[in-house]
Each structure stands twice: as structure tokens, then as C-alpha cells.
Design a protein around this motif. Structure first.
Motif, mmCIF file in Angstrom:
data_model
loop_
_atom_site.group_PDB
_atom_site.id
_atom_site.type_symbol
_atom_site.label_atom_id
_atom_site.label_comp_id
_atom_site.label_asym_id
_atom_site.label_seq_id
_atom_site.Cartn_x
_atom_site.Cartn_y
_atom_site.Cartn_z
ATOM 1 N N ALA A 93 -36.375 19.203 -21.725
ATOM 2 C CA ALA A 93 -35.170 18.398 -21.915
ATOM 3 C C ALA A 93 -35.452 17.173 -22.780
ATOM 4 O O ALA A 93 -34.602 16.754 -23.571
ATOM 5 C CB ALA A 93 -34.614 17.958 -20.563
ATOM 6 N N SER A 94 -36.641 16.592 -22.656
ATOM 7 C CA SER A 94 -37.004 15.439 -23.487
ATOM 8 C C SER A 94 -37.054 15.825 -24.959
ATOM 9 O O SER A 94 -36.528 15.120 -25.820
ATOM 10 C CB SER A 94 -38.359 14.874 -23.041
ATOM 11 N N VAL A 95 -37.688 16.956 -25.233
ATOM 12 C CA VAL A 95 -37.775 17.432 -26.623
ATOM 13 C C VAL A 95 -36.378 17.760 -27.151
ATOM 14 O O VAL A 95 -36.029 17.398 -28.283
ATOM 15 C CB VAL A 95 -38.695 18.671 -26.719
ATOM 16 N N PHE A 96 -35.587 18.424 -26.336
ATOM 17 C CA PHE A 96 -34.224 18.775 -26.746
ATOM 18 C C PHE A 96 -33.386 17.517 -26.955
ATOM 19 O O PHE A 96 -32.571 17.450 -27.879
ATOM 20 C CB PHE A 96 -33.572 19.668 -25.687
ATOM 21 N N GLY A 97 -33.577 16.509 -26.097
ATOM 22 C CA GLY A 97 -32.839 15.254 -26.247
ATOM 23 C C GLY A 97 -33.182 14.544 -27.539
ATOM 24 O O GLY A 97 -32.294 14.027 -28.224
ATOM 25 N N ILE A 98 -34.463 14.516 -27.881
ATOM 26 C CA ILE A 98 -34.884 13.893 -29.146
ATOM 27 C C ILE A 98 -34.298 14.658 -30.328
ATOM 28 O O ILE A 98 -33.839 14.065 -31.312
ATOM 29 C CB ILE A 98 -36.423 13.848 -29.225
ATOM 30 N N ALA A 99 -34.299 15.989 -30.237
ATOM 31 C CA ALA A 99 -33.706 16.805 -31.295
ATOM 32 C C ALA A 99 -32.220 16.500 -31.448
ATOM 33 O O ALA A 99 -31.689 16.445 -32.569
ATOM 34 C CB ALA A 99 -33.912 18.287 -30.989
ATOM 35 N N THR A 100 -31.534 16.284 -30.336
ATOM 36 C CA THR A 100 -30.110 15.966 -30.377
ATOM 37 C C THR A 100 -29.870 14.604 -31.014
ATOM 38 O O THR A 100 -28.910 14.421 -31.771
ATOM 39 C CB THR A 100 -29.513 15.997 -28.954
ATOM 40 N N VAL A 101 -30.731 13.636 -30.707
ATOM 41 C CA VAL A 101 -30.619 12.313 -31.333
ATOM 42 C C VAL A 101 -30.754 12.442 -32.849
ATOM 43 O O VAL A 101 -29.966 11.860 -33.613
ATOM 44 C CB VAL A 101 -31.697 11.355 -30.781
ATOM 45 N N MET A 102 -31.724 13.213 -33.307
ATOM 46 C CA MET A 102 -31.911 13.418 -34.740
ATOM 47 C C MET A 102 -30.693 14.100 -35.353
ATOM 48 O O MET A 102 -30.265 13.748 -36.464
ATOM 49 C CB MET A 102 -33.172 14.255 -34.985
ATOM 50 N N PHE A 103 -30.134 15.056 -34.645
ATOM 51 C CA PHE A 103 -28.944 15.764 -35.131
ATOM 52 C C PHE A 103 -27.781 14.802 -35.317
ATOM 53 O O PHE A 103 -27.044 14.874 -36.305
ATOM 54 C CB PHE A 103 -28.573 16.866 -34.134
ATOM 55 N N LEU A 104 -27.603 13.873 -34.381
ATOM 56 C CA LEU A 104 -26.494 12.929 -34.450
ATOM 57 C C LEU A 104 -26.737 11.837 -35.487
ATOM 58 O O LEU A 104 -25.818 11.426 -36.194
ATOM 59 C CB LEU A 104 -26.266 12.295 -33.070
ATOM 60 N N VAL A 105 -27.979 11.381 -35.580
ATOM 61 C CA VAL A 105 -28.299 10.313 -36.534
ATOM 62 C C VAL A 105 -28.180 10.807 -37.967
ATOM 63 O O VAL A 105 -27.638 10.113 -38.843
ATOM 64 C CB VAL A 105 -29.720 9.764 -36.273
ATOM 65 N N TYR A 106 -28.697 12.005 -38.213
ATOM 66 C CA TYR A 106 -28.660 12.570 -39.560
ATOM 67 C C TYR A 106 -27.486 13.528 -39.720
ATOM 68 O O TYR A 106 -27.616 14.619 -40.279
ATOM 69 C CB TYR A 106 -29.969 13.296 -39.861
ATOM 70 N N ASP A 107 -26.340 13.113 -39.219
ATOM 71 C CA ASP A 107 -25.148 13.965 -39.237
ATOM 72 C C ASP A 107 -24.819 14.446 -40.644
ATOM 73 O O ASP A 107 -24.408 15.584 -40.851
ATOM 74 C CB ASP A 107 -23.965 13.195 -38.648
ATOM 75 N N GLY A 143 -27.106 14.032 -43.224
ATOM 76 C CA GLY A 143 -28.357 14.003 -43.947
ATOM 77 C C GLY A 143 -28.813 15.380 -44.381
ATOM 78 O O GLY A 143 -28.074 16.369 -44.293
ATOM 79 N N ALA A 144 -30.059 15.447 -44.826
ATOM 80 C CA ALA A 144 -30.633 16.706 -45.276
ATOM 81 C C ALA A 144 -30.725 17.690 -44.114
ATOM 82 O O ALA A 144 -30.836 17.299 -42.951
ATOM 83 C CB ALA A 144 -32.018 16.456 -45.869
ATOM 84 N N PHE A 145 -30.681 18.971 -44.437
ATOM 85 C CA PHE A 145 -30.681 20.024 -43.422
ATOM 86 C C PHE A 145 -31.882 19.912 -42.500
ATOM 87 O O PHE A 145 -31.741 20.001 -41.278
ATOM 88 C CB PHE A 145 -30.681 21.390 -44.112
ATOM 89 N N ILE A 146 -33.075 19.701 -43.072
ATOM 90 C CA ILE A 146 -34.285 19.690 -42.260
ATOM 91 C C ILE A 146 -34.304 18.501 -41.318
ATOM 92 O O ILE A 146 -34.809 18.584 -40.196
ATOM 93 C CB ILE A 146 -35.541 19.695 -43.158
ATOM 94 N N LYS A 147 -33.737 17.366 -41.742
ATOM 95 C CA LYS A 147 -33.684 16.198 -40.873
ATOM 96 C C LYS A 147 -32.692 16.417 -39.733
ATOM 97 O O LYS A 147 -32.948 16.032 -38.589
ATOM 98 C CB LYS A 147 -33.284 14.954 -41.670
ATOM 99 N N LYS A 148 -31.575 17.020 -40.059
ATOM 100 C CA LYS A 148 -30.531 17.224 -39.055
ATOM 101 C C LYS A 148 -30.906 18.303 -38.054
ATOM 102 O O LYS A 148 -30.721 18.131 -36.838
ATOM 103 C CB LYS A 148 -29.219 17.594 -39.760
ATOM 104 N N TRP A 149 -31.415 19.417 -38.531
ATOM 105 C CA TRP A 149 -31.683 20.564 -37.665
ATOM 106 C C TRP A 149 -33.160 20.737 -37.324
ATOM 107 O O TRP A 149 -33.513 21.618 -36.543
ATOM 108 C CB TRP A 149 -31.184 21.838 -38.328
ATOM 109 N N GLY A 150 -34.037 19.915 -37.925
ATOM 110 C CA GLY A 150 -35.477 20.084 -37.737
ATOM 111 C C GLY A 150 -35.913 20.042 -36.281
ATOM 112 O O GLY A 150 -36.752 20.837 -35.840
ATOM 113 N N GLY A 151 -35.349 19.116 -35.504
ATOM 114 C CA GLY A 151 -35.720 19.003 -34.094
ATOM 115 C C GLY A 151 -35.373 20.250 -33.314
ATOM 116 O O GLY A 151 -36.175 20.748 -32.505
ATOM 117 N N TYR A 152 -34.182 20.792 -33.555
ATOM 118 C CA TYR A 152 -33.768 22.017 -32.866
ATOM 119 C C TYR A 152 -34.638 23.202 -33.290
ATOM 120 O O TYR A 152 -34.978 24.058 -32.469
ATOM 121 C CB TYR A 152 -32.309 22.324 -33.166
#
Length: 293
Positions: A205-219, A221-230
Motif C-alpha cells: 500500500a505504501s508503494v501504491f500510495g507513492i505511485a498515486t501521488v506521482m500520478f496526481l502530481v504529474y497529471d 506531465g510525461a507518461f513515464i513520470k505519471k505512470w512510472g510508479g504504477y
């Protein structure tokens, strides 16, 4: 007139800070060892949070405001919970659970009507830092059983998951260097404490939460930044699949889930009543449950 208005604003803010201190700082850290469940005292901080805010709202003549969508969802869920409680076969179980639901509803109501400031968040992070340090001392002890002030590794880890994601999101804000170092330090300490619990769900859940933060911050932004965490999260899940499959199939929870599914299958729509799971589950528990170590 201006001074009176300023005093009202200062009084309102002081009340909010007092309530949040009780809820976000004292609540996570307080325990009462003599009780059968020494963490149940945390609920008292929830009630005090609501009590203080109730007094402030009355004194400041503040009214409640709600977004219509949230109000409809909240009202529907509240009515369903009330119906489930009133129709439950064992009223004692429903009453016990309803007490918790009422507290959660009150917290939800107030949370929708106050605004958190950055300093308020640091109050929560401060308690999280202390709880994490206690957890690390638990890990260094002879039992290596990490419970901190929550009585259970999963309860502690579940609480810290929220703070880990919150700290990461704040790193993307415009903050000075000192704050950034503090947030990074908290992130490291809290992440290590979550790892120390060995709670696989919390770590995921921690890893998924960080990935979600990146998804929202880089709404935008570049594809890899937005979806990289997921992408990293799901690739890690694929690589760890054999281990995860073995864990699920051999863990006692798997047998509990199977019994629970039998219980749900019997009454999929109406359920068995609020707080009544404990009374009916033993009749649907599968036999293999008793063969597990």
C-alpha cells in the motif's frame, strides 16, 4: 468591531488546533495498558476531537456545509448502517459496532467543514515520527515484534501508510530546504518502520500510495513520470507472483476469507446485521481452518 472579528477568528483557529492536536498527535500515541484492549483509549481522543469542535462551532456560530454528492453518499451509507443495526439478530453486537460508526460519522462531518493548514499536518507527522521511533525500538528488542503504540503490527503499519504518502506529496510543494530535509528524514524513518512490521499489505500500500501521488502530481506531465510508479508496482507484483501466490494459499487468512465468502453467499444483499459477523462466522468456517498451524 475589527478587533472583535479578529478575536473570533483567533479563537476559532485556537480551537481547531486544540482539536487537531488531540486527534492527530495524542490519539496515535496514547495507550492504556490496564485495559483489555489498551489501544481502545484512542477512541476517546476521537470523541474529544468532536466535542471540542462542537463547542467551537456553537460559540463561533459556524454552520455545517456539504457538497451535495458527499451528502447523498454519506446519508445513504448512514441510513443503511442504521437499518443494518436495527435488523441485526444480535442487538448487543450491533450496538457495540454502531458506537464506532457514530464516531466515524462525526469525524467525517467535522473533517468536511474544517481546513487543514500545513502546520496542522506537521502535528500529525510529529506523532508519526515518535510512533516510528518506538516501532524501531520494538524491532531492536528481543521479540522483534513491532507494535509501537497500536498494539498490533498491521494497525501501526496501516496508520503509517497514510503518513508516508502524505510526506511524499508535501515534497512536491514549495517548501524551504529545512522542511525538505525534515520530510525526507520522516519518510526514511517511517518507511523503515513499516518495513520492520513485515506487513506485506502495508508495504504494498505504501508503494501504491507513492505511485498515486506521482500520478496526481504529474497529471499533465510525461507518461513515464505519471505512470512510472504504477508500472514499477505492477512489474514488482508480476515478478513476486510465485511468492505472493504461495503466501496467499498457505496463510491462515485464506481460510478465513473462504469461510467469509460462504457467509456472504448466504445473504449477499441484506447481510447478517451490523456487528454480527462474530456470531455467525463460526457456522461457516471451513474445516481446513483447524488444520492450520
Amino acid at each position: 468591531m475589527k478587533n472583535r472579528k479578529k478575536n473570533r477568528i483567533d479563537g476559532y483557529r485556537l480551537g481547531i488546533m486544540t482539536a487537531l492536536f488531540l486527534f492527530l498527535f495524542v490519539g496515535p500515541l496514547i495507550t492504556f495498558k490496564p485495559a483489555y484492549d489498551y489501544t481502545i483509549v484512542k477512541n476517546i481522543m476521537g470523541y474529544l476531537f468532536c466535542l471540542v469542535l462542537s463547542a467551537i462551532f456553537i460559540l463561533q456560530k459556524k454552520t455545517f456545509e456539504f457538497d451535495m454528492k458527499n451528502l447523498v453518499f454519506f446519508t445513504t451509507f448512514a441510513l443503511w448502517s442504521l437499518f443494518s443495526s436495527l435488523t441485526a439478530p444480535f442487538g448487543a453486537g450491533a450496538a457495540k459496532e454502531m458506537e464506532n460508526y457514530i464516531l466515524y460519522f462525526l469525524i467525517f462531518l467535522f473533517a468536511m467543514n474544517i481546513t487543514l493548514k500545513k502546520n496542522d499536518v506537521y502535528i500529525w507527522l510529529s506523532s508519526g515520527t515518535i510512533a516510528s521511533l518506538i516501532a524501531l525500538f520494538n524491532f531492536l528488542g528481543p521479540r522483534r515484534y513491532v507494535v509501537s503504540t497500536f498494539g498490533n503490527p498491521n494497525f501501526f503499519a496501516g496508520h503509517m501508510v497514510m503518513l508516508v504518502a502524505l510526506a511524499v506529496s508535501m515534497l512536491f510543494m514549495k517548501i524551504d530546504r529545512k522542511e525538505r530535509y525534515l520530510l525526507i528524514s520522516f519518510f526514511v524513518i517511517s518507511s523503515v518502520s513499516v518495513l520492520a512490521t513485515r506487513s506485506r499489505a502495508a508495504i504494498s500500500a505504501s508503494v501504491f500510495g507513492i505511485a498515486t501521488v506521482m500520478f496526481l502530481v504529474y497529471d499533465r506531465g510525461a507518461f513515464i513520470k505519471k505512470w512510472g510508479g504504477y508500472i514499477v508496482f505492477f512489474l514488482a507484483g508480476i515478478l513476486a507472483y510465485p511468492h505472493l501466490y504461495h503466501w496467499v494459499m498457505t496463510d491462515i487468512r485464506f481460510y478465513i476469507w473462504r469461510g467469509t465468502l460462504n457467509l456472504i453467499g448466504e445473504k449477499p444483499l441484506t447481510g447478517w446485521g451490523l456487528g454480527n459477523f462474530v456470531f455467525f462466522y463460526p457456522y461457516y468456517r471451513i474445516r481446513e481452518y483447524f488444520l492450520q498451524d
